[in-house]
Every structure is written in C-alpha cells, then in structure tokens.
Design an enzyme around this catalytic site. Structure first.
Site, PDB file in Angstrom:
ATOM      1  CG  HIS A 145      -4.168   7.406   0.631  1.00  0.00           C
ATOM      2  ND1 HIS A 145      -3.938   6.949   1.907  1.00  0.00           N
ATOM      3  CD2 HIS A 145      -4.376   6.310  -0.121  1.00  0.00           C
ATOM      4  CE1 HIS A 145      -4.008   5.643   1.922  1.00  0.00           C
ATOM      5  NE2 HIS A 145      -4.277   5.237   0.694  1.00  0.00           N
ATOM      6  CE  LYS A 192      -6.066  -1.488   5.671  1.00  0.00           C
ATOM      7  NZ  LYS A 192      -5.178  -0.637   4.863  1.00  0.00           N
ATOM      8  CG  ASP A 248       1.571 -16.935  11.269  1.00  0.00           C
ATOM      9  OD1 ASP A 248       0.771 -16.244  10.622  1.00  0.00           O
ATOM     10  OD2 ASP A 248       1.335 -18.115  11.584  1.00  0.00           O
ATOM     11  CD  GLU A 288      -2.895   1.048   2.405  1.00  0.00           C
ATOM     12  OE1 GLU A 288      -3.200  -0.068   2.884  1.00  0.00           O
ATOM     13  OE2 GLU A 288      -3.345   2.116   2.834  1.00  0.00           O
TER      14      GLU A 288
HETATM   15  C1  MEV Z   1      -5.661   3.119   5.290  1.00  0.00           C
HETATM   16  O1  MEV Z   1      -4.912   2.002   4.888  1.00  0.00           O
HETATM   17  C2  MEV Z   1      -5.663   3.234   6.798  1.00  0.00           C
HETATM   18  C3  MEV Z   1      -6.556   4.341   7.367  1.00  0.00           C
HETATM   19  O2  MEV Z   1      -7.898   4.170   6.923  1.00  0.00           O
HETATM   20  C4  MEV Z   1      -6.474   4.203   8.869  1.00  0.00           C
HETATM   21  C5  MEV Z   1      -7.426   5.105   9.609  1.00  0.00           C
HETATM   22  O3  MEV Z   1      -8.510   5.436   9.080  1.00  0.00           O
HETATM   23  O4  MEV Z   1      -7.101   5.441  10.761  1.00  0.00           O
HETATM   24  C6  MEV Z   1      -6.105   5.691   6.913  1.00  0.00           C
END
Ligand code: MEV
Length: 438
Positions: free
Chosen positions: A393, A280, A296, A85
């Site tokens: 991003h 995430k 792992d 990513e």
């Molecule tokens: C993107 O890979 C991760 C985010 O969505 C985490 C978040 O929203 O805190 C930017």
C-alpha cells in the site's frame, strides 16, 4: 456566514461559478481557475457531461485504470476500473495473473430477478382485498402492455405480481410485490414505469369495485418504487487449485498460507467488524468496474450490504475452504447491472469500457464484476495474512505523497530508491524529501 440565493438553477454555468467564487472564496479568481481548468475543450463532450446532472459547474475526474489478464470461464478480459485508491488496480492485476496461471476464474449467474413494490394502505378485511386483487390481476398486465412490449421482445418483462399483507407490522399496510426480468438493462426506469401504472390501476379498479364499501374503495398509494435489494439477482465467482500451488514465494509455505487464508475468511464470516472491512475490499473491485461501465454503484452497494446481512448478522460475501487438498475461494453477490440503456450509450468512456469487454450481456458483466471483487478480496487477504497490507500500500501511496509535495522527477527517483528496502510511512517520506531539499 450562510449564503442564500434564489433562482440559482436558472443562472448560466459561468454565472453559477461567479456566484460561488465570490460567495465562498477569499481569492475568487483562483477559485474560478480551479473549476474551469477541468472543463473539456471539446464543447460537445463538455455539454454532454453538463447535461448528465443539474447545476453542473465542472467535471470531477477519477483515474481510469485497467487490469489485464483476467481469465473468466476460459475467456480473456482486460477489466476497466475507475477508482481513486492507489494499489487497487495493481492488486486486481496481480490476482488475475495468479489465478490465470491456475485455471482462471469460473463464474455463473444464479438468477436475474429484480423486484419492485407498490406500497399502499387499505382499510378493510384482507380476504376482501385478496379477492379483489385476484380478480383484477390480469388488468395490471394489460395496462402495462405499452411499457412491456419491447422488454418482452427481448425476453424480459413482468414475471409476477403478488399481494402482501404487512398489517402485522404497520396498520393497513399492504404491498404489490412484483418481480421482473429486465434482460440487458438495469431496468430501473422500466420497473418504475410499470409500478406507477400498477398503482393507478389499483386505485382505479378499487374505485369501481362494487363489493367494496366507500372506505375500502379509497386505497391510498403511498409510493411505487423498485427495490435495490436483489437477493434473487445473484452471481457466483470461484477459483480453486491444489493447496501446494498456493504460493509463488519460496519464503511462504503454500499449505500454511492456504490455511491462514481460510481462517481469515472464516473470521470475516463471524465477526462483523472484520466483515465490513473484508467486504469493503471486495467493493474496491466491484465499484471500480461498476463505475467504469456506467452502472449505479450506490444501488449495487446498498444491495450488496443488505445481502451480506441477510442472516441477521453482517457477514463476509466471500467464502473459502480446503477439501481433499484443494483450496477453493468463492463469492456470491447480488448485482443488478445493465449493458444497455442509462449511461451506457451516452458516456464515451462507458462505451469504451463495454467495447473493451467485448460488449457483454448484463449476465456476462455480472460475472466480470463478481470476479473482480473476488480477485480484489484475494489480493487483500493474501497481503493481510502474509506481508501485511502496508508494504504494498505505502509503495503505491508514496507516489501520491510525492505528488502532494510537488516532488521533481529527480527527487522522485531518489526517494523511491531510498524506500525500496526500508519501512515506509507518510512522515518518513516527507522528512526524507525535506532533507533532500535542504
Ligand atoms: C483497503 O481499501 C481494503 C482492505 O482494507 C480490505 C481488507 O482489509 O480486506 C485492504
């Protein structure tokens, strides 16, 4: 049309690829070319990778990046990250630099206990099983001595074995619930070997136990396996600084930002939809280091999310507060990691990662991984609560779009220049590129 084949695993690698190319592709030559271009010309290295798993036909690349300038407990690290990513590595590096200038990250391992269970059925009274268990308990340790000898030399081994009565949830269901310290190895093999021996000992001893009836003697072992839920193998990482140092940008008021940041984290503590995405973001950092160090990541993912749900609701793994004008941001995560055994001595890039990190112990790696997760989380929540996530991003993403559309070097320069100060979206970039080409 479904394709079926017998004895696929017995075919050579070339034969496997031939079969796949012919069975599934309109252009088998092209399909074969795609797969074989990822073979490594170093045959020894290729063979090594072929043998990690079964039915290998090629290698699947992930980019391997590094995030420098991590200061953890006063020690400087360049952190390896394997991840596909865009913007994750840049975000980690930025957060590392920001906190490096504010005293760095503090990390502590809270505990390192791992768990394994033998799940079995017993038809009889619990009290009788308990007496039997207490009588034969030393035998579990005696029968696993071969497996535990080396681990004990390194200061690890079996910590305890308990009998658990689960019959209120499932008829006749009991467990041997064992705890382990596996020192610098992740310990999956060690734990499973011990558990399978416990299972044998349990069955054999029950068979010979005179106080048992014939039915009671027939303990039925269902399975023996480690648990990836490791709520007692936890590391804490933390950053803090005076609130007035929270902004590097003249347009952003440090207190307003710090307060907004804390609210954003509080939202992730109480709102599961947000908590999952918040976590995430943490896993972007954690998984990337876990992968680069040959650990792992599925085990880590499973354990981390179970931990995030331990209150009965899925919640944020990180926490933030402002107290006495000090902003503090911290995380507690369960991480069962190893720096010896498994892939660590086999995969050349894993060895490279570990060496770059100064060949850390498992506990030190736990700290590095937790810190990377916290840094990643800081960067994401900072973007979200200030500029919004898309700005940074999309800038990183723009390169992916340009590559997808086979942009030349000249086209890339023109596109990047144009989008420097304007809104970026996938379609705007593609439209601009197409206009350039006309
Ligand atoms: C993107 O890979 C991760 C985010 O969505 C985490 C978040 O929203 O805190 C930017």
């Amino acid at each position: 049309m479904t394709q079926h084949i017998k004895g696929f695993s017995k075919l050579t690698k070339e034969e496997k690829i031939d079969w796949i190319a012919n069975a599934y592709f309109v252009n088998p030559t092209e399909a074969k070319q795609i797969v074989t271009q990822y073979w490594n010309s170093n045959e020894t290295l290729q063979k090594l990778h072929d043998e990690f798993i079964e039915n290998t036909i090629t290698n699947f690349y992930l980019p391997y990046g590094v995030a420098p300038n991590f200061n953890i407990n006063g020690k400087s690290y360049t952190v390896p990250m394997a991840i596909e990513e865009s913007s994750v590595v840049a975000a980690a590096s930025k957060a590392a630099k920001f906190w490096g200038e504010r005293g760095g990250f503090k990390a502590t391992v809270i505990n390192t206990e791992k768990i394994g269970q033998v799940h079995f059925l017993f038809q009889g009274a619990f009290e009788k099983l308990e007496t039997f268990f207490n009588t034969i308990k030393p035998q579990f340790f005696a029968d696993t001595q071969n497996a535990t000898k080396n681990m004990q030399k390194r200061g690890g081994g079996i910590l305890d074995i308990q009998l658990k009565n689960k019959t209120h949830e499932l008829p006749n269901y009991y467990q041997l619930h064992a705890t382990f310290n596996t020192k610098d190895s992740m310990g999956a093999n060690f734990i499973n070997t011990c558990l399978e021996q416990f299972a044998k000992t349990l069955e054999n001893e029950a068979h010979d136990y005179e106080a048992f009836t014939e039915t009671e003697k027939n303990i039925q072992v269902i399975m023996s396996i480690l648990s990836n839920y490791v709520p007692n193998c936890v590391v804490r990482a933390e950053v803090s600084c005076p609130v007035d140092q929270m902004s590097e940008d003249a347009n952003i008021n440090p207190r307003e930002f710090a307060e907004k940041f804390v609210t954003a984290v509080n939202i992730a503590e109480i709102e599961p939809y947000r908590a999952v995405t918040h976590n995430k973001g943490i896993m972007n950092g954690i998984d990337a280091v876990v992968l680069a160090t040959g650990n792992d990541f599925r085990a880590v993912e499973a354990g981390v999310h179970a931990y995030a749900s331990q209150s009965g609701q899925y919640r944020s793994l990180s926490h933030a507060k402002i107290e006495n004008d000090i902003f503090t941001f911290w995380i507690e995560v369960p991480l069962a990691l190893g720096t010896i055994g498994g892939l660590t001595s086999l995969h050349p890039l894993v060895k490279f990662s570990l060496q770059m990190l100064g060949n850390p112990s498992a506990e030190e790696l736990m700290q590095i991984v937790a810190v990377t997760g916290l840094a990643q989380n800081f960067a994401a929540v900072r973007s979200l609560t200030t500029t919004g996530i898309q700005q940074g991003h999309m800038k990183m993403h723009i390169n992916n779009i340009l590559n997808q559309h086979q942009a030349t070097k000249e086209e890339k320069i023109k596109v990047l220049d144009y989008f420097k100060n304007t809104t970026i979206s996938h379609s705007l970039v593609v439209d601009y590129l197409e206009n350039l080409r006309q």
